[in-house]
Design a protein around this motif. Sequence first.
Motif, PDB file in Angstrom:
ATOM      1  N   GLN A 140       0.808  -1.216   0.000  1.00 19.06           N
ATOM      2  CA  GLN A 140       0.000   0.000   0.000  1.00 19.06           C
ATOM      3  C   GLN A 140       0.847   1.275   0.000  1.00 19.06           C
ATOM      4  N   LEU A 141       1.979   1.239   0.704  1.00 17.22           N
ATOM      5  CA  LEU A 141       2.816   2.436   0.806  1.00 17.22           C
ATOM      6  C   LEU A 141       3.958   2.434  -0.202  1.00 17.22           C
ATOM      7  N   SER A 142       4.361   1.260  -0.684  1.00 11.96           N
ATOM      8  CA  SER A 142       5.468   1.168  -1.630  1.00 11.96           C
ATOM      9  C   SER A 142       4.952   1.309  -3.057  1.00 11.96           C
ATOM     10  N   THR A 143       5.738   1.962  -3.880  1.00 14.78           N
ATOM     11  CA  THR A 143       5.454   2.080  -5.307  1.00 14.78           C
ATOM     12  C   THR A 143       6.724   1.701  -6.064  1.00 14.78           C
ATOM     13  N   PRO A 144       6.657   1.543  -7.387  1.00 11.91           N
ATOM     14  CA  PRO A 144       7.895   1.221  -8.135  1.00 11.91           C
ATOM     15  C   PRO A 144       9.007   2.227  -7.913  1.00 11.91           C
ATOM     16  N   GLY A 145       8.653   3.441  -7.524  1.00 13.88           N
ATOM     17  CA  GLY A 145       9.687   4.454  -7.308  1.00 13.88           C
ATOM     18  C   GLY A 145       9.895   4.832  -5.861  1.00 13.88           C
ATOM     19  N   PHE A 146       9.202   4.147  -4.933  1.00 16.77           N
ATOM     20  CA  PHE A 146       9.318   4.514  -3.519  1.00 16.77           C
ATOM     21  C   PHE A 146       9.371   3.257  -2.654  1.00 16.77           C
ATOM     22  N   PRO A 147      10.548   2.911  -2.118  1.00 15.97           N
ATOM     23  CA  PRO A 147      10.691   1.716  -1.274  1.00 15.97           C
ATOM     24  C   PRO A 147      10.325   2.018   0.180  1.00 15.97           C
ATOM     25  N   ALA A 148       9.051   1.942   0.509  1.00 13.06           N
ATOM     26  CA  ALA A 148       8.592   2.328   1.849  1.00 13.06           C
ATOM     27  C   ALA A 148       9.256   1.516   2.947  1.00 13.06           C
ATOM     28  N   THR A 149       9.500   0.217   2.701  1.00  6.59           N
ATOM     29  CA  THR A 149      10.129  -0.604   3.732  1.00  6.59           C
ATOM     30  C   THR A 149      11.550  -0.134   4.038  1.00  6.59           C
ATOM     31  N   ALA A 150      12.276   0.309   3.023  1.00  8.17           N
ATOM     32  CA  ALA A 150      13.628   0.819   3.248  1.00  8.17           C
ATOM     33  C   ALA A 150      13.589   2.084   4.098  1.00  8.17           C
ATOM     34  N   TYR A 151      12.599   2.929   3.863  1.00  6.38           N
ATOM     35  CA  TYR A 151      12.461   4.143   4.670  1.00  6.38           C
ATOM     36  C   TYR A 151      12.075   3.807   6.109  1.00  6.38           C
ATOM     37  N   LEU A 152      11.217   2.798   6.285  1.00 11.92           N
ATOM     38  CA  LEU A 152      10.853   2.382   7.642  1.00 11.92           C
ATOM     39  C   LEU A 152      12.080   1.893   8.400  1.00 11.92           C
ATOM     40  N   VAL A 153      12.904   1.083   7.745  1.00  3.52           N
ATOM     41  CA  VAL A 153      14.132   0.599   8.384  1.00  3.52           C
ATOM     42  C   VAL A 153      15.065   1.761   8.705  1.00  3.52           C
TER      43      VAL A 153
ATOM     44  N   ARG B  73      -3.231   4.130  -0.301  1.00  4.04           N
ATOM     45  CA  ARG B  73      -3.350   3.534  -1.635  1.00  4.04           C
ATOM     46  C   ARG B  73      -2.131   3.935  -2.452  1.00  4.04           C
ATOM     47  N   PRO B  74      -1.496   2.967  -3.112  1.00  2.82           N
ATOM     48  CA  PRO B  74      -0.269   3.277  -3.858  1.00  2.82           C
ATOM     49  C   PRO B  74      -0.450   4.415  -4.849  1.00  2.82           C
ATOM     50  N   GLU B  75      -1.614   4.482  -5.495  1.00  3.26           N
ATOM     51  CA  GLU B  75      -1.833   5.547  -6.477  1.00  3.26           C
ATOM     52  C   GLU B  75      -1.889   6.923  -5.813  1.00  3.26           C
ATOM     53  N   ASP B  76      -2.346   6.961  -4.549  1.00  2.04           N
ATOM     54  CA  ASP B  76      -2.343   8.230  -3.817  1.00  2.04           C
ATOM     55  C   ASP B  76      -0.945   8.566  -3.310  1.00  2.04           C
ATOM     56  N   VAL B  77      -0.275   7.546  -2.728  1.00  5.49           N
ATOM     57  CA  VAL B  77       1.079   7.749  -2.210  1.00  5.49           C
ATOM     58  C   VAL B  77       2.000   8.261  -3.303  1.00  5.49           C
ATOM     59  N   ALA B  78       1.825   7.761  -4.515  1.00  2.32           N
ATOM     60  CA  ALA B  78       2.682   8.170  -5.633  1.00  2.32           C
ATOM     61  C   ALA B  78       2.565   9.657  -5.939  1.00  2.32           C
ATOM     62  N   GLN B  79       1.471  10.289  -5.487  1.00  3.47           N
ATOM     63  CA  GLN B  79       1.274  11.718  -5.729  1.00  3.47           C
ATOM     64  C   GLN B  79       2.024  12.591  -4.720  1.00  3.47           C
ATOM     65  N   CYS B  80       2.565  11.978  -3.665  1.00  2.79           N
ATOM     66  CA  CYS B  80       3.317  12.746  -2.668  1.00  2.79           C
ATOM     67  C   CYS B  80       4.692  13.094  -3.235  1.00  2.79           C
ATOM     68  N   PRO B  81       5.074  14.366  -3.247  1.00  2.00           N
ATOM     69  CA  PRO B  81       6.380  14.758  -3.808  1.00  2.00           C
ATOM     70  C   PRO B  81       7.566  14.096  -3.109  1.00  2.00           C
ATOM     71  N   ALA B  82       7.373  13.676  -1.850  1.00  2.00           N
ATOM     72  CA  ALA B  82       8.475  13.054  -1.104  1.00  2.00           C
ATOM     73  C   ALA B  82       8.594  11.566  -1.369  1.00  2.00           C
ATOM     74  N   ALA B  83       7.592  10.973  -1.994  1.00  2.00           N
ATOM     75  CA  ALA B  83       7.578   9.518  -2.203  1.00  2.00           C
ATOM     76  C   ALA B  83       8.410   9.134  -3.417  1.00  2.00           C
ATOM     77  N   ILE B  84       9.693   9.380  -3.320  1.00  3.51           N
ATOM     78  CA  ILE B  84      10.646   9.012  -4.362  1.00  3.51           C
ATOM     79  C   ILE B  84      11.824   8.307  -3.699  1.00  3.51           C
ATOM     80  N   ASN B  85      12.598   7.600  -4.486  1.00  4.75           N
ATOM     81  CA  ASN B  85      13.702   6.833  -3.917  1.00  4.75           C
ATOM     82  C   ASN B  85      14.965   7.687  -3.836  1.00  4.75           C
ATOM     83  N   GLU B  86      15.214   8.227  -2.663  1.00  2.98           N
ATOM     84  CA  GLU B  86      16.437   8.990  -2.427  1.00  2.98           C
ATOM     85  C   GLU B  86      17.368   8.261  -1.469  1.00  2.98           C
ATOM     86  N   ILE B  87      17.114   6.978  -1.250  1.00  2.00           N
ATOM     87  CA  ILE B  87      17.808   6.317  -0.149  1.00  2.00           C
ATOM     88  C   ILE B  87      18.613   5.089  -0.558  1.00  2.00           C
ATOM     89  N   THR B  88      18.149   4.302  -1.542  1.00  2.00           N
ATOM     90  CA  THR B  88      18.825   3.030  -1.824  1.00  2.00           C
ATOM     91  C   THR B  88      19.694   3.065  -3.062  1.00  2.00           C
TER      92      THR B  88
END
Length: 382
Positions: free
Chosen positions: A133-146, A355-370
């Motif tokens: 639900q929180l992860s998208t192809p461009g946002f690894p939510a689990t990596a951010y949680l860790v 919802r992944p489609e909503d999360v993807a609209q957040c400007p911060a939901a990008i992969n800046e970590i891995t």
Amino acid sequence: MHGQLAKPGLTVKGDEPQHEVQVAGHVSDRVLTSAAMRRVLALLVLAISVPAFAQKEEIFGDGAPPRYREENMDKRFKKTRVAKLLENGTDDPACIQMLGGLFVALAEIAPVLHKRDENFTLAPELTDAVQTQLSTPGFPATAYLVAMIRKIMIDGRLPDTWLETAIKLNKVVKIIDIPKLKMINEQINLVDSSYLTILKVKERYMVEALNANSAVTTDVVATFRDAYLDRPIAWGGATLLDIGINQPKGKKGKKKLYLRATAEELVAVLQYIPPDPRMNTVNLLAQAPVKVDPIIIYVKLQSKQYADIEKFHRGQRVMVKGHFWEMSKNALELEVRDGLLFEDRDWSGGVLLGRPEDVAQCPAAINEITGTAPAQVGGFKH
């Protein structure tokens, strides 16, 4: 190895510690195989039971707690947009879903952070929600949680600004367990091992003490007590029978909640009912459930509680965090001292974090970590 590559930044550990399931894909081989990545993406453990033959060492490890040091990924995390939102909050509905969901998971992990290793425990339903639900192809939510957990462990506490953000977000999210976050905002008190569950205590007592063979010449009960008692624990899945002030001796019409407690001591009485041992087998003969004896847990509570225990009701599912101090000869009565009570939510019915489609609209939901990966299906963009 079992399973298949699916989502970034998560390793699932099965019932036996040596059987690990990697759930880490969609990143380049260079990123996935680096030693730093393997250390930083610490394990999120779903099933925290250990095999029946496990000894003390399998439950508690070698006794040396892990040492958290800031690494490259931790430094990158500090500069991410997610880190800035954690500090400053957000009014963006899409970012509220993403950030609120991460705080929900973080709060559930907080009480069971342990000394054994760098693994973290989280209910399977919540882990699945973070992944799907929180992860998208461009946002690894689990990596951010860790990364969030690592920062807390490195700093020794939850930042004040993060707590303020969580409290504000919870006006919308509603299901962030703020008392658990308040606890780790003051100080992180690690349990010895998340593997030391109520069931594991009873199981090991039966195996190591009550069922020891006649050739054993040592005092098996004393050996068991030395190994398993006097340890910090966090146990969920119990129901509340009562909370109250232990009555002074001789007070008419009143009954002490726990005889071993002193007068005027705040005590909680919990009940844990072990699951039917046949619950995971096919009941072809429609046999009646096996009768299991409930385990009563007497908790001498700290005077300061993070949750409002006056609002707790009898029959409510609760978690106790404290010091496992004593037990009866049949292991059906346990005593915990310096106890803290928290709500223990049952996530088995599932949870909607976003919802992944909503999360993807957040400007911060990008992969800046891995790191970066090839621009291909399933890969991260720079």
